[in-house]
Motif scaffolding. Structure first.
Motif, short mmCIF file in Angstrom:
data_model
loop_
_atom_site.label_atom_id
_atom_site.label_comp_id
_atom_site.label_asym_id
_atom_site.label_seq_id
_atom_site.Cartn_x
_atom_site.Cartn_y
_atom_site.Cartn_z
N ARG A 2 3.32 9.75 -39.33
CA ARG A 2 3.17 8.65 -40.28
C ARG A 2 2.07 7.70 -39.83
O ARG A 2 1.30 7.20 -40.66
CB ARG A 2 4.49 7.91 -40.43
CG ARG A 2 4.43 6.74 -41.41
CD ARG A 2 5.78 6.09 -41.57
NE ARG A 2 6.76 7.01 -42.16
CZ ARG A 2 8.02 6.68 -42.38
NH1 ARG A 2 8.47 5.48 -42.05
NH2 ARG A 2 8.84 7.57 -42.92
N ARG A 3 1.98 7.45 -38.50
CA ARG A 3 0.95 6.55 -38.00
C ARG A 3 -0.44 7.16 -38.22
O ARG A 3 -1.37 6.46 -38.62
CB ARG A 3 1.18 6.26 -36.52
CG ARG A 3 0.04 5.49 -35.87
CD ARG A 3 0.41 4.95 -34.52
NE ARG A 3 1.35 3.84 -34.64
CZ ARG A 3 1.60 2.98 -33.65
NH1 ARG A 3 0.99 3.11 -32.50
NH2 ARG A 3 2.46 2.01 -33.82
N LEU A 4 -0.58 8.46 -37.97
CA LEU A 4 -1.87 9.12 -38.18
C LEU A 4 -2.27 9.07 -39.65
O LEU A 4 -3.43 8.85 -39.98
CB LEU A 4 -1.80 10.57 -37.69
CG LEU A 4 -1.63 10.78 -36.19
CD1 LEU A 4 -1.57 12.27 -35.87
CD2 LEU A 4 -2.77 10.13 -35.41
N TRP A 5 -1.30 9.30 -40.54
CA TRP A 5 -1.59 9.23 -41.97
C TRP A 5 -2.04 7.83 -42.37
O TRP A 5 -2.96 7.66 -43.18
CB TRP A 5 -0.36 9.66 -42.75
CG TRP A 5 -0.55 9.69 -44.24
CD1 TRP A 5 0.06 8.91 -45.16
CD2 TRP A 5 -1.41 10.57 -44.98
NE1 TRP A 5 -0.36 9.22 -46.43
CE2 TRP A 5 -1.26 10.24 -46.36
CE3 TRP A 5 -2.28 11.59 -44.63
CZ2 TRP A 5 -1.95 10.89 -47.35
CZ3 TRP A 5 -2.98 12.24 -45.64
CH2 TRP A 5 -2.81 11.91 -46.97
N GLY A 6 -1.40 6.82 -41.78
CA GLY A 6 -1.80 5.44 -42.05
C GLY A 6 -3.21 5.16 -41.58
O GLY A 6 -4.00 4.50 -42.28
N ILE A 7 -3.57 5.65 -40.39
CA ILE A 7 -4.93 5.48 -39.87
C ILE A 7 -5.93 6.14 -40.82
O ILE A 7 -6.99 5.57 -41.14
CB ILE A 7 -5.05 6.07 -38.46
CG1 ILE A 7 -4.19 5.29 -37.47
CG2 ILE A 7 -6.51 6.08 -37.99
CD1 ILE A 7 -4.10 5.93 -36.10
N PHE A 8 -5.61 7.34 -41.28
CA PHE A 8 -6.52 8.06 -42.17
C PHE A 8 -6.73 7.30 -43.48
O PHE A 8 -7.87 7.17 -43.94
CB PHE A 8 -5.97 9.46 -42.46
CG PHE A 8 -6.79 10.22 -43.46
CD1 PHE A 8 -7.98 10.82 -43.08
CD2 PHE A 8 -6.37 10.34 -44.77
CE1 PHE A 8 -8.75 11.52 -44.00
CE2 PHE A 8 -7.12 11.04 -45.70
CZ PHE A 8 -8.31 11.63 -45.32
N LEU A 9 -5.65 6.80 -44.07
CA LEU A 9 -5.77 6.13 -45.37
C LEU A 9 -6.59 4.84 -45.26
O LEU A 9 -7.42 4.54 -46.13
CB LEU A 9 -4.38 5.83 -45.93
CG LEU A 9 -3.57 7.04 -46.40
CD1 LEU A 9 -2.20 6.60 -46.90
CD2 LEU A 9 -4.32 7.81 -47.48
N VAL A 10 -6.38 4.08 -44.18
CA VAL A 10 -7.14 2.84 -44.01
C VAL A 10 -8.61 3.15 -43.78
O VAL A 10 -9.50 2.51 -44.36
CB VAL A 10 -6.57 2.01 -42.84
CG1 VAL A 10 -7.46 0.79 -42.58
CG2 VAL A 10 -5.15 1.56 -43.16
N SER A 11 -8.91 4.13 -42.94
CA SER A 11 -10.31 4.49 -42.68
C SER A 11 -10.95 5.09 -43.93
O SER A 11 -12.15 4.90 -44.17
CB SER A 11 -10.40 5.46 -41.50
OG SER A 11 -9.69 6.66 -41.77
#
Length: 386
Positions: A2-11
């Motif tokens: 979930r944290r990796l997905w959040g990083i991807f969406l923000v970037s």
């Protein structure tokens, strides 16, 4: 996950909206990552920016990779890079495909080339104010300009940067050093950092050797893009002369195709290094674009991950900071040489071109028109006038 997905969406959001070049990108990053989401402190962010300025490569992309690393480890760094880079890669691949089917020598393409003249001229002006503070810096830049203009060879830029780094190492050791009292915790060990830095050096030395021994097109393409990504100091614009030497002078693409793609790169959000995606698409289609993108950004990834466990020590070592100052002075001269040839010599054909190019430059410097807007204007002017 979930944290990796959040990083991807923000970037990815930043990759779709970050116009204006590396300096503007850092402003978007500071607002999104520090002020809004508080993923890192102002001190951490400033140290990360300092590290990205110290290392060769695309500064804004390296900061994004570093933030992803701090937030989600190695995979966080990768997904942060993917999100920020993917939009401009896809747009430039589409532009390369579109240009190949309608023909490159049309009026609006010439308008984009005139925009490139203005943007590079402004980049030289802005960079010289920051990177040429003294007479010795100016002499290094002048020497770099002369050498690159007279020695027409793909190794000219690389050799000039290396020699200038040695000059800076010995003469610019008095540069003020940072004094950061709080050390940031990096989620990888120094042993891992050493492995990444070692891999960076192995590829830097080994790829040219392998490419010369094994005459295979893909090895040659990877080598050219990797070296360009590994030896760029001073911002995304400086990759222009290195790529021009590698792909235009070698005959892999025409100067018209090259300058049109560079002009279009100014219109898309995200890092300027995605210009490599356009070049790869022109040379070898979709596989070429993918390989070019990976190869040109790989040095930045290896350096950021490798250097972050040691970043305070590197930032405080006066000799290395002096070497960077020498390299930065040289890249101003290299960019000025690329501005003279091929940008001006291949673009300015008559008095109308001079007038339009001068107006575009005035719009950038005086009126602060955003580059992506100027690209749209340039395409329209080119369609009407040519």
């Amino acid at each position: 996950m979930r944290r990796l997905w959040g990083i991807f969406l923000v970037s990815l959001k930043l990759g779709c909206t970050s116009f204006g070049g590396p300096t503007a990108h850092l402003g978007y990053f500071q607002n999104e990552y520090v002020q809004k989401r508080k993923w890192l402190s102002d001190n951490d962010f400033s140290q990360l920016v300092a590290l990205s300025q110290f290392l060769p490569g695309p500064a804004s992309s390296q900061v994004g990779m570093g933030i992803g690393l701090l937030r989600g480890g190695l995979f966080g760094s990768i997904v942060s890079f993917l999100g920020f880079t993917l939009p401009s890669v896809l747009l430039l691949m589409a532009f390369a495909y579109f240009s190949a089917h309608i023909g490159i020598d049309v009026g609006w393409i010439h308008g984009l080339k005139l925009v490139a003249v203005a943007i590079v001229a402004q980049a030289i002006f802005e960079m010289s104010k920051k990177l040429i503070p003294g007479i010795l810096h100016f002499l290094i830049a002048l020497l770099a300009l002369v050498v690159v203009l007279l020695w027409v060879h793909p190794l000219a830029q690389v050799t000039t940067i290396i020699v200038s780094s040695f000059i800076g190492y010995y003469f610019f050791k008095e540069i003020n050093q940072r004094d950061d009292s709080k050390e940031t915790v990096v989620p990888i060990s120094k042993k891992t950092g050493i492995c990444f830095l070692t891999l960076f050096m192995i590829l830097l030395v080994g790829l040219p050797i392998v490419s010369s021994l094994i005459q295979y097109e893909w090895f040659s393409i990877v080598e050219k893009f990797y070296l360009s990504g590994a030896l760029v100091f001073g911002g995304g614009h400086v990759v222009l002369p290195l790529l021009e030497a590698q792909f235009v002078q070698s005959g892999l693409m025409s100067s018209s195709e090259f300058l049109a793609g560079y002009g279009m790169t100014q219109a898309v959000p995200g890092p300027l290094f995605t210009f490599a995606s356009y070049i790869g698409m022109v040379i070898a289609g979709v596989p070429g674009a993918i390989i070019a993108t990976i190869a040109i950004f790989l040095p930045a990834f290896l350096l950021v991950v490798g250097a972050m466990p040691f970043w305070l020590a590197l930032n405080r070592f006066a000799g290395l900071r002096g070497a960077m100052a020498g390299a930065n002075a040289a890249v101003v001269g290299i960019l000025a040489a690329a501005f003279i040839h091929p940008i001006v010599t291949q673009t300015i054909q008559n008095g109308l071109d001079i007038v339009i190019g001068a107006v575009f430059l005035w719009c950038l410097i005086r009126w602060k028109v955003q580059p992506y807007l100027l690209v749209l204007i340039g395409g329209c002017v080119g369609t009407v006038c040519y």
